[in-house]
Motif scaffolding. Structure first.
Motif, PDB file in Angstrom:
ATOM      1  N   ARG A 776       0.844  -1.191   0.000  1.00  0.00           N
ATOM      2  CA  ARG A 776       0.000   0.000   0.000  1.00  0.00           C
ATOM      3  C   ARG A 776       0.878   1.239   0.000  1.00  0.00           C
ATOM      4  O   ARG A 776       1.845   1.318   0.764  1.00  0.00           O
ATOM      5  CB  ARG A 776      -0.914  -0.005   1.216  1.00  0.00           C
ATOM      6  CG  ARG A 776      -1.888   1.187   1.247  1.00  0.00           C
ATOM      7  CD  ARG A 776      -2.539   1.307   2.610  1.00  0.00           C
ATOM      8  NE  ARG A 776      -3.410   0.165   2.874  1.00  0.00           N
ATOM      9  CZ  ARG A 776      -3.739  -0.238   4.102  1.00  0.00           C
ATOM     10  NH1 ARG A 776      -3.232   0.377   5.141  1.00  0.00           N
ATOM     11  NH2 ARG A 776      -4.556  -1.258   4.258  1.00  0.00           N
ATOM     12  N   ALA A 777       0.559   2.183  -0.865  1.00  0.00           N
ATOM     13  CA  ALA A 777       1.351   3.408  -0.963  1.00  0.00           C
ATOM     14  C   ALA A 777       1.403   4.101   0.392  1.00  0.00           C
ATOM     15  O   ALA A 777       0.384   4.289   1.062  1.00  0.00           O
ATOM     16  CB  ALA A 777       0.745   4.342  -2.011  1.00  0.00           C
ATOM     17  N   LEU A 783       6.351  -2.622   7.252  1.00  0.00           N
ATOM     18  CA  LEU A 783       6.854  -3.381   6.107  1.00  0.00           C
ATOM     19  C   LEU A 783       8.376  -3.407   6.024  1.00  0.00           C
ATOM     20  O   LEU A 783       8.913  -3.862   5.019  1.00  0.00           O
ATOM     21  CB  LEU A 783       6.285  -2.808   4.801  1.00  0.00           C
ATOM     22  CG  LEU A 783       4.787  -2.986   4.579  1.00  0.00           C
ATOM     23  CD1 LEU A 783       4.409  -2.602   3.162  1.00  0.00           C
ATOM     24  CD2 LEU A 783       4.362  -4.422   4.849  1.00  0.00           C
ATOM     25  N   ASP A 784       9.083  -2.944   7.044  1.00  0.00           N
ATOM     26  CA  ASP A 784      10.543  -2.949   6.987  1.00  0.00           C
ATOM     27  C   ASP A 784      11.080  -4.357   6.766  1.00  0.00           C
ATOM     28  O   ASP A 784      11.979  -4.581   5.948  1.00  0.00           O
ATOM     29  CB  ASP A 784      11.133  -2.359   8.272  1.00  0.00           C
ATOM     30  CG  ASP A 784      11.032  -0.838   8.310  1.00  0.00           C
ATOM     31  OD1 ASP A 784      10.660  -0.252   7.273  1.00  0.00           O
ATOM     32  OD2 ASP A 784      11.308  -0.259   9.370  1.00  0.00           O
ATOM     33  N   HIS A 785      10.535  -5.346   7.514  1.00  0.00           N
ATOM     34  CA  HIS A 785      11.052  -6.716   7.373  1.00  0.00           C
ATOM     35  C   HIS A 785      10.680  -7.310   6.021  1.00  0.00           C
ATOM     36  O   HIS A 785      11.422  -8.098   5.440  1.00  0.00           O
ATOM     37  CB  HIS A 785      10.536  -7.605   8.514  1.00  0.00           C
ATOM     38  CG  HIS A 785       9.107  -8.028   8.355  1.00  0.00           C
ATOM     39  ND1 HIS A 785       8.051  -7.139   8.446  1.00  0.00           N
ATOM     40  CD2 HIS A 785       8.554  -9.239   8.080  1.00  0.00           C
ATOM     41  CE1 HIS A 785       6.912  -7.786   8.251  1.00  0.00           C
ATOM     42  NE2 HIS A 785       7.190  -9.059   8.026  1.00  0.00           N
ATOM     43  N   GLU A 799       4.422  -0.417  -5.259  1.00  0.00           N
ATOM     44  CA  GLU A 799       3.475   0.360  -4.462  1.00  0.00           C
ATOM     45  C   GLU A 799       2.172   0.530  -5.232  1.00  0.00           C
ATOM     46  O   GLU A 799       2.161   0.803  -6.429  1.00  0.00           O
ATOM     47  CB  GLU A 799       4.067   1.723  -4.100  1.00  0.00           C
ATOM     48  CG  GLU A 799       5.218   1.642  -3.103  1.00  0.00           C
ATOM     49  CD  GLU A 799       5.354   2.909  -2.271  1.00  0.00           C
ATOM     50  OE1 GLU A 799       4.692   3.911  -2.595  1.00  0.00           O
ATOM     51  OE2 GLU A 799       6.109   2.870  -1.281  1.00  0.00           O
ATOM     52  N   VAL A 800       1.048   0.335  -4.514  1.00  0.00           N
ATOM     53  CA  VAL A 800      -0.274   0.343  -5.138  1.00  0.00           C
ATOM     54  C   VAL A 800      -1.195   1.247  -4.317  1.00  0.00           C
ATOM     55  O   VAL A 800      -1.254   1.121  -3.085  1.00  0.00           O
ATOM     56  CB  VAL A 800      -0.867  -1.083  -5.214  1.00  0.00           C
ATOM     57  CG1 VAL A 800      -2.254  -1.062  -5.835  1.00  0.00           C
ATOM     58  CG2 VAL A 800       0.059  -2.006  -5.991  1.00  0.00           C
ATOM     59  N   ASP A 801      -1.920   2.115  -4.964  1.00  0.00           N
ATOM     60  CA  ASP A 801      -2.908   2.952  -4.281  1.00  0.00           C
ATOM     61  C   ASP A 801      -4.171   2.142  -3.979  1.00  0.00           C
ATOM     62  O   ASP A 801      -4.517   1.204  -4.705  1.00  0.00           O
ATOM     63  CB  ASP A 801      -3.284   4.158  -5.159  1.00  0.00           C
ATOM     64  CG  ASP A 801      -2.105   5.123  -5.326  1.00  0.00           C
ATOM     65  OD1 ASP A 801      -1.353   5.296  -4.344  1.00  0.00           O
ATOM     66  OD2 ASP A 801      -1.939   5.676  -6.438  1.00  0.00           O
TER      67      ASP A 801
END
Length: 829
Positions: A776-777, A783-785, A799-801
């Motif tokens: 998700r944008a 989401l670091d890992h 990345e997706v809106d």
């Protein structure tokens, strides 16, 4: 350059036999004389590994290449539904190799060894053979009952009688639309060429033929009588020579058994460490999952053989035993990769062939010894060809345990004969696989749950595992092989285990950071969902976690109930397998010890809701079959981003650190395993306890870090639960709808390859072959890992809106091992 004499010259010159056809035919075949009243000549394959010792890579490569051609002929979809059938005894190993090449097809070979307690699923006759009766003894009778193509494998296709007999018998029982016949050589005469097409028309099915070479044998009139006369003449000469040699031996050598003579110390045993429960071959069927197990175990077994070889050995023979061809071949091929010696492979045989020491004859020498496996058709001679005088420094005899008898070790037996011709003889015994007889009645009692510290690193009161311990079984397989097996339909994901991911220091640091920042949020969600359960489901619930991701959540819910209410709730972990349902024996145990109405199933999070649906259907089937009622299939989860359940702590898609790791955050327990050769009808599903990973275990650290926040979040958790109780929590299944949309938008066309949510995306990166990650944008540290794992595996993050989840993992569609680059990283398409 020295001219090489064709090994069919001697027979061709004396009988007038002519071999005509493809140029490579003479490289593949030689000729010998049969001691058989039905046919004078024998086509001796140079690449089969039966009569002529050959490089195991050459033997395996020919069979595998034929299998790949079958796969191309059928197409991936039909190849995924195919079953391969090989012929005893000569083509049992060839059939195995073809099955490997077809792409993880299940395999069965005919046998001449009846096995008490195993029903016959068919049989047929081989008219020209010295031993005609073939039996089909699959452990799973449904193996031959599918509608997919049947691939029949033999070493040569001559008259076609054997194949037609087989198809005719099986087609009457299990009709199908397509058959493929595979052979190293097509040697049909002109008169036989049309029979296959006529037969296909007769049964109303397509029959294809795949071979490595094409030719025919021209036989002059009276060849059978001339051949029999030649055999009689040379057998008499050989018998005279053998008698003279025996008398000389008696006069010059000690007559003690070979095992005790100086210079012939007998065979030294090599303990292979064969995996428990793994079949020794395809006599009762060999599944793709079993091939994966064998692949994983071969390096260690070959290393044990290599260590036992004499120092300085330059030429080594791995000698299989009659129908036991594939296991010795795979062992020889693995040995070939790890030793400097020249490795060759062949097997013993029942087939009587005249031996003549002439470079233009295919069978130069013959060892004769008594049968040593107590055959059903009585005692008789057995043979090993082209072993004597071949200059082997060591022979590794590989037999199954049914053949490891006193006759094998006796004077004049196989081992003593080998000791006369090689300075070193090793014996490796593979356990003979006999299918377990189905129990006619259910056991009155199921075993008690497994508990730590004997099984898992959790305290014994934290959870009881309704599983069986498979810690001593080799179950792990490379990720790429598992993915191909799963997607081809050749093996279920629960038949093997992924190799446990060992996190780098950087990744472990990310886990600790994530735990520090999310522990309070997790604690609040634990409190909220536990309060919901106590308010709506039962005041004294029995927590039943879905192993293994649900187990840490179940332990935390138990701790919350104890902390907040002083309750000591029972907690168990059970196995549920997508496509196979929940462990029915675990449900039986629960129903016998608790009120089913008090059972609350617990999981970590929902993705698209597949397990929710699986559990609902499984409970319905169980209650219908057992007459037991009261189980509520609704799952209680920590997080429900897919909107699939009513009982949850939150619907946010955030990082639950227990998703970052595998067994080292789940009590050192593996994924659960469900496979027919290990899990019987009345057994719990299996799992492994990875004691060896204790140094990396953070299971209790995770629990303690979250539970430490219980006092801080108690009020907020109870307020959240109160708010949820007043809210319409009817599942909308919006996650499922999103997954279907993504599947079509990215042209995957399989929702099982779309894994939504942080937890499921992490699993894709740790256990499967990922294609790409959708994020998700603007998603932050949750989401670091994921980004780190994606970078390590060479997987793009897109990345997706307006993504309804924080992230979605896409498994590589239509995966084959060609879908990764030479560096093992994913390839984008």
């Amino acid at each position: 350059m020295k001219n090489v004499v064709w090994t069919g010259t001697w027979v061709a010159e004396r009988l007038g036999v002519e071999l005509v056809g493809d140029e490579r035919l003479s490289d593949l075949l030689g000729l010998a004389l049969r001691r058989n009243p039905r046919r004078a000549h024998l086509l001796v394959s140079n690449v089969l590994g039966k009569h002529v010792p050959q490089s195991p890579s050459v033997v395996y490569g020919h069979g595998f290449a034929l299998g790949r051609r079958v796969r191309e002929l059928l197409g991936a979809e039909d190849a995924g539904a195919a079953v391969v059938l090989g012929y005893a005894e000569t083509a049992t190993g060839l059939g195995h190799c073809v099955a490997d090449g077809v792409g993880l097809a299940p395999y069965l070979h005919s046998t001449r060894r009846p096995v008490p307690g195993v029903d016959t699923a068919g049989g047929f006759e081989e008219s020209h053979s010295h031993a005609t009766s073939h039996l089909l003894l699959p452990e799973n009778p449904a193996l031959l009952a599918g509608a997919g193509p049947l691939v029949l494998v033999d070493d040569e296709f001559s008259t076609g009688n054997t194949v037609l007999n087989t198809i005719r018998d099986l087609h009457a029982r299990y009709p199908r639309d397509r058959y493929v016949v595979v052979a190293l050589v097509d040697m049909r005469s002109a008169a036989d060429l049309g029979r296959l097409a006529e037969f296909a028309t007769e049964i109303g099915a397509r029959v294809d033929l795949v071979t490595a070479a094409r030719g025919t044998v021209n036989l002059p009139e009276g060849v059978l009588e001339k051949g029999q006369a030649l055999v009689a003449e040379h057998e008499t000469t050989e018998a005279t020579r053998t008698t003279e040699a025996t008398e000389n031996t008696k006069n010059t050598k000690n007559t003690e058994p070979a095992d005790s003579r100086p210079g012939h110390p007998g065979a030294a045993r090599v303990e292979l460490g064969w995996p428990r429960g793994l079949p020794d071959g395809g006599r009762h069927g060999f599944t793709p999952g079993q091939r994966i197990r064998l692949d994983a175990a071969l390096p260690a077994m070959a290393a044990r053989v290599a260590e036992a070889l004499p120092e300085g050995a330059r030429r080594v023979l791995v000698l299989g035993f009659e129908e036991l061809m594939y296991a010795p071949l795979r062992l020889a091929r693995e040995l070939e990769q790890v030793v400097s010696a020249e490795v060759r492979y062949s097997t013993t045989t029942r087939s009587p062939v005249l031996a003549l020491d002439d470079p233009g004859y295919a069978i130069r020498t013959r060892l004769v010894f008594p049968a040593h496996d107590d055959p059903d058709d009585g005692p008789g001679e057995r043979y090993a060809y082209n072993v004597a005088g071949a200059g082997f420094d060591a022979v590794v005899a590989v037999v199954d345990s049914a053949a490891d008898t006193p006759a094998l070790h006796a004077p004049g037996g196989l081992l003593a004969q080998l000791a006369e011709h090689a300075p070193s003889v090793l014996l490796a015994v593979v356990p003979s696989y006999v299918p377990a007889r189905p129990s006619t009645e259910r056991p009155s009692m199921l075993p008690e749950p497994l508990r730590g510290p004997a099984f898992s690193s959790y305290a014994p009161d934290e959870v009881g595992w309704l599983l069986q311990d498979l810690s001593d079984v080799t179950l792990e397989a490379p990720t790429e092989e598992r993915e191909e097996a799963i997607q081809s339909g050749g093996a279920h994901y629960a038949e093997s285990l992924p190799v446990e991911y060992q996190p780098s220091p950087q990744y472990q640091e990310l886990f600790q950071t994530a735990l520090g920042t999310s522990a309070a949020r997790i604690a609040q969600a634990v409190g909220a969902v536990t309060e919901l359960v106590l308010a709506e489901r039962s005041p004294h619930p029995v927590l039943v976690s879905l192993a293994r991701a649900g187990t840490p959540v179940g332990v935390l819910m138990r701790r919350w109930a104890q902390h907040r209410h002083g309750l000591d709730l029972p907690h168990y972990a059970v196995s549920i397998v997508r496509g196979r349902g929940i462990d029915a024996n675990a449900l039986r145990w629960l129903a016998a010890h608790h009120d089913p109405a008090d059972v609350v199933f617990v999981d970590g999070w929902t993705g698209k809701g597949a397990i929710t649906r699986e559990l609902t259907e499984a409970i319905r089937e169980f209650e219908s079959a057992e007459g037991v009622t009261g189980f509520d299939p609704e799952i209680a989860v920590l997080a429900d981003p897919g909107s699939c359940v009513r009982t949850y702590g939150t619907r946010e898609d955030f990082l639950i650190p227990s998703a970052c790791l595998n067994s080292t955050v789940s009590g050192l327990i593996s994924r659960t395993v469900l496979r027919s050769d290990l899990v019987g009808e009345y057994d719990f599903h299996g799992a492994k306890f990875y004691r060896e990973l204790a140094g990396s275990d953070v299971s209790v650290d995770f629990l303690d870090a979250v539970a430490a926040h219980f006092p801080d979040v108690a009020d907020a958790a109870c307020a959240q639960a109160k708010e949820l109780l007043a809210t319409d929590r009817t599942p909308t299944w919006e996650g499922w709808a999103a997954v279907e949309r993504i599947s079509e938008e990215y042209e995957i066309h399989d929702v099982n390859l779309v894994k939504p949510g942080v937890g499921e995306t992490t699993r894709v990166l740790l256990r499967r072959v990922p294609w790409k990650i959708l994020a998700r944008a603007g998603a932050g540290t949750d989401l670091d890992h994921v980004r780190l794992l994606a970078q390590q595996r060479g997987v793009p993050v897109e990345e997706v809106d307006e993504l309804p989840y924080t992230c979605v993992g896409l498994i590589h569609p239509k995966y084959t091992r060609g879908a990764t680059g030479a560096d093992g990283k994913a390839v984008t398409v």
